[in-house]
Design a protein around this motif. Structure first.
Motif, PDB file in Angstrom:
ATOM      1  N   LYS A   4       5.089  -2.074  12.243  1.00 24.85           N
ATOM      2  CA  LYS A   4       5.469  -1.678  10.897  1.00 24.85           C
ATOM      3  C   LYS A   4       6.010  -2.888  10.157  1.00 24.85           C
ATOM      4  O   LYS A   4       6.722  -3.699  10.720  1.00 24.85           O
ATOM      5  CB  LYS A   4       6.521  -0.573  10.941  1.00 24.85           C
ATOM      6  CG  LYS A   4       5.975   0.740  11.454  1.00 24.85           C
ATOM      7  CD  LYS A   4       6.988   1.841  11.295  1.00 24.85           C
ATOM      8  CE  LYS A   4       6.410   3.160  11.785  1.00 24.85           C
ATOM      9  NZ  LYS A   4       7.343   4.278  11.594  1.00 24.85           N
ATOM     10  N   LYS A   5       5.656  -2.984   8.883  1.00 16.71           N
ATOM     11  CA  LYS A   5       6.149  -4.091   8.071  1.00 16.71           C
ATOM     12  C   LYS A   5       7.581  -3.802   7.635  1.00 16.71           C
ATOM     13  O   LYS A   5       7.936  -2.692   7.300  1.00 16.71           O
ATOM     14  CB  LYS A   5       5.259  -4.266   6.840  1.00 16.71           C
ATOM     15  CG  LYS A   5       3.862  -4.698   7.217  1.00 16.71           C
ATOM     16  CD  LYS A   5       3.300  -5.567   6.148  1.00 16.71           C
ATOM     17  CE  LYS A   5       2.048  -6.236   6.693  1.00 16.71           C
ATOM     18  NZ  LYS A   5       1.782  -7.479   6.072  1.00 16.71           N
ATOM     19  N   THR A   7      10.861  -3.491   5.401  1.00 18.59           N
ATOM     20  CA  THR A   7      11.109  -3.196   4.000  1.00 18.59           C
ATOM     21  C   THR A   7      12.541  -3.539   3.610  1.00 18.59           C
ATOM     22  O   THR A   7      13.018  -3.149   2.552  1.00 18.59           O
ATOM     23  CB  THR A   7      10.849  -1.712   3.696  1.00 18.59           C
ATOM     24  OG1 THR A   7      11.713  -0.923   4.520  1.00 18.59           O
ATOM     25  CG2 THR A   7       9.403  -1.351   3.955  1.00 18.59           C
ATOM     26  N   HIS A  46       9.918  -1.413  -2.238  1.00 18.75           N
ATOM     27  CA  HIS A  46       9.399  -2.349  -1.230  1.00 18.75           C
ATOM     28  C   HIS A  46       9.132  -3.733  -1.817  1.00 18.75           C
ATOM     29  O   HIS A  46       8.540  -4.586  -1.158  1.00 18.75           O
ATOM     30  CB  HIS A  46       8.136  -1.778  -0.588  1.00 18.75           C
ATOM     31  CG  HIS A  46       8.356  -0.419  -0.018  1.00 18.75           C
ATOM     32  ND1 HIS A  46       9.107  -0.208   1.110  1.00 18.75           N
ATOM     33  CD2 HIS A  46       7.973   0.804  -0.446  1.00 18.75           C
ATOM     34  CE1 HIS A  46       9.164   1.085   1.372  1.00 18.75           C
ATOM     35  NE2 HIS A  46       8.498   1.718   0.440  1.00 18.75           N
ATOM     36  N   ARG A 142       4.566  -0.440  -1.655  1.00 20.68           N
ATOM     37  CA  ARG A 142       4.260  -0.727  -0.252  1.00 20.68           C
ATOM     38  C   ARG A 142       2.792  -1.130  -0.138  1.00 20.68           C
ATOM     39  O   ARG A 142       1.931  -0.619  -0.843  1.00 20.68           O
ATOM     40  CB  ARG A 142       4.531   0.486   0.637  1.00 20.68           C
ATOM     41  CG  ARG A 142       4.462   0.114   2.121  1.00 20.68           C
ATOM     42  CD  ARG A 142       4.626   1.314   3.016  1.00 20.68           C
ATOM     43  NE  ARG A 142       5.955   1.877   3.053  1.00 20.68           N
ATOM     44  CZ  ARG A 142       6.952   1.442   3.828  1.00 20.68           C
ATOM     45  NH1 ARG A 142       6.768   0.385   4.605  1.00 20.68           N
ATOM     46  NH2 ARG A 142       8.108   2.046   3.828  1.00 20.68           N
ATOM     47  N   LYS A 163       1.407   5.032   4.318  1.00 16.78           N
ATOM     48  CA  LYS A 163       2.542   4.991   3.389  1.00 16.78           C
ATOM     49  C   LYS A 163       3.844   4.627   4.087  1.00 16.78           C
ATOM     50  O   LYS A 163       4.778   4.157   3.454  1.00 16.78           O
ATOM     51  CB  LYS A 163       2.689   6.328   2.675  1.00 16.78           C
ATOM     52  CG  LYS A 163       1.616   6.569   1.629  1.00 16.78           C
ATOM     53  CD  LYS A 163       1.882   7.835   0.854  1.00 16.78           C
ATOM     54  CE  LYS A 163       0.849   8.007  -0.244  1.00 16.78           C
ATOM     55  NZ  LYS A 163       1.088   9.236  -1.036  1.00 16.78           N
ATOM     56  N   ASP A 164       3.916   4.854   5.409  1.00 20.31           N
ATOM     57  CA  ASP A 164       5.145   4.489   6.130  1.00 20.31           C
ATOM     58  C   ASP A 164       5.146   3.029   6.581  1.00 20.31           C
ATOM     59  O   ASP A 164       6.084   2.565   7.212  1.00 20.31           O
ATOM     60  CB  ASP A 164       5.371   5.413   7.328  1.00 20.31           C
ATOM     61  CG  ASP A 164       4.330   5.243   8.433  1.00 20.31           C
ATOM     62  OD1 ASP A 164       3.416   4.395   8.307  1.00 20.31           O
ATOM     63  OD2 ASP A 164       4.424   5.970   9.436  1.00 20.31           O
ATOM     64  N   GLY A 165       4.072   2.296   6.259  1.00 20.43           N
ATOM     65  CA  GLY A 165       3.983   0.881   6.599  1.00 20.43           C
ATOM     66  C   GLY A 165       3.267   0.587   7.901  1.00 20.43           C
ATOM     67  O   GLY A 165       2.991  -0.569   8.218  1.00 20.43           O
TER      68      GLY A 165
END
Length: 197
Positions: A4-5, A7, A46, A142, A163-165
Motif C-alpha cells: 500500500k502506498k 498517505t 492524499h 489517490r 481506492k484504498d491504495g
C-alpha cells in the motif's frame, strides 16, 4: 508482493514549510489562506504539500495542482496552468483573473465548491498525457493508475490501484495492445490471477 502506498503526507517537510510560510503572513490573509489550505486538503487528502515558486501548493505525484499566497491587497489562487480558469464558470464577482491567477479578497476564502471545480479541471489536465509518464487519480487524489504513453497509446509497464491504495493489477502494453504477463492482486497483496498475452 504488492504494498500500500503511504498517505501520511501532512507530516512531511513540505507541510512544515507551508506552516512557516503562512505564519509570516499578516491577518486576515493568513486565516483566509489557512481556510483555503484546509479546503484543498479536504478535497485531496492524499496530496503532498510543498512550496512551488516559493509559494504553498498541493501536488499529486510531484505535479502541482493548486498554489496560493497572500499579497498586500489580495490573495491569489494559482492553478499552475493557463488552461484551467477559462474552463470555470461562476467565478466570484469580486474576483479578478489573469491567465494563470485568480485574485480574491484578503478576508473572503474561496468556496469549497469553486475549489473543487478548479482542482477537478487541473487533475484532468495532469492526466491528459499522450507522450511520457501518465497518472490517473481518484477524485480524492489517490493514485488510480500509472504508466507510460507513446503517441497517444498506452505503452510499457502499467500499474492500477484500488481506492484504498493497494495494488490491483500490473501489465504491459505495446502501442496500446496488451502483452506479456499480467497479474491481478487481492487487496492483501496475494496474486489472484495471472494472464499471458
Amino acid at each position: 508482493m504488492a504494498t500500500k502506498k503511504s498517505t501520511a503526507k501532512n507530516l512531511s517537510d513540505g507541510s512544515a514549510q507551508v506552516d512557516a510560510h503562512l505564519a509570516k503572513l499578516p491577518e486576515p490573509q493568513r486565516s483566509t489562506l489557512q481556510a483555503l489550505r484546509s479546503t484543498l486538503l479536504a478535497i485531496l487528502p492524499h496530496a503532498e504539500e510543498k512550496l512551488s515558486y516559493s509559494m504553498p501548493c498541493v501536488a499529486l505525484q510531484g505535479k502541482a495542482v493548486a498554489g496560493y499566497d497572500g499579497f498586500k491587497d489580495h490573495c491569489s489562487y494559482f492553478p499552475h496552468s493557463g488552461n484551467v480558469l477559462p474552463k470555470i464558470e461562476g467565478l466570484p464577482a469580486d474576483a479578478m483573473t489573469t491567465t494563470g491567477t485568480l485574485q480574491f479578497p484578503v478576508d473572503e476564502p474561496l468556496s469549497a465548491s469553486l475549489v473543487r471545480k478548479l482542482v477537478k479541471v487541473r487533475m484532468a489536465e495532469i492526466s491528459d498525457v499522450s507522450k511520457g509518464k501518465r497518472y490517473d487519480f481518484y477524485a480524492d487524489g489517490r493514485l488510480k493508475a500509472e504508466g507510460s504513453m507513446r503517441d497517444g497509446q498506452l505503452h510499457g509497464a502499467w500499474r492500477w490501484y484500488r481506492k484504498d491504495g493497494s495494488l490491483m493489477r500490473t501489465g504491459k502494453f505495446v502501442d496500446g495492445a496488451k502483452t506479456g504477463t499480467w497479474q491481478t492482486f487481492t487487496d492483501d497483496g496475494s496474486v489472484a490471477k495471472t494472464t499471458t498475452y
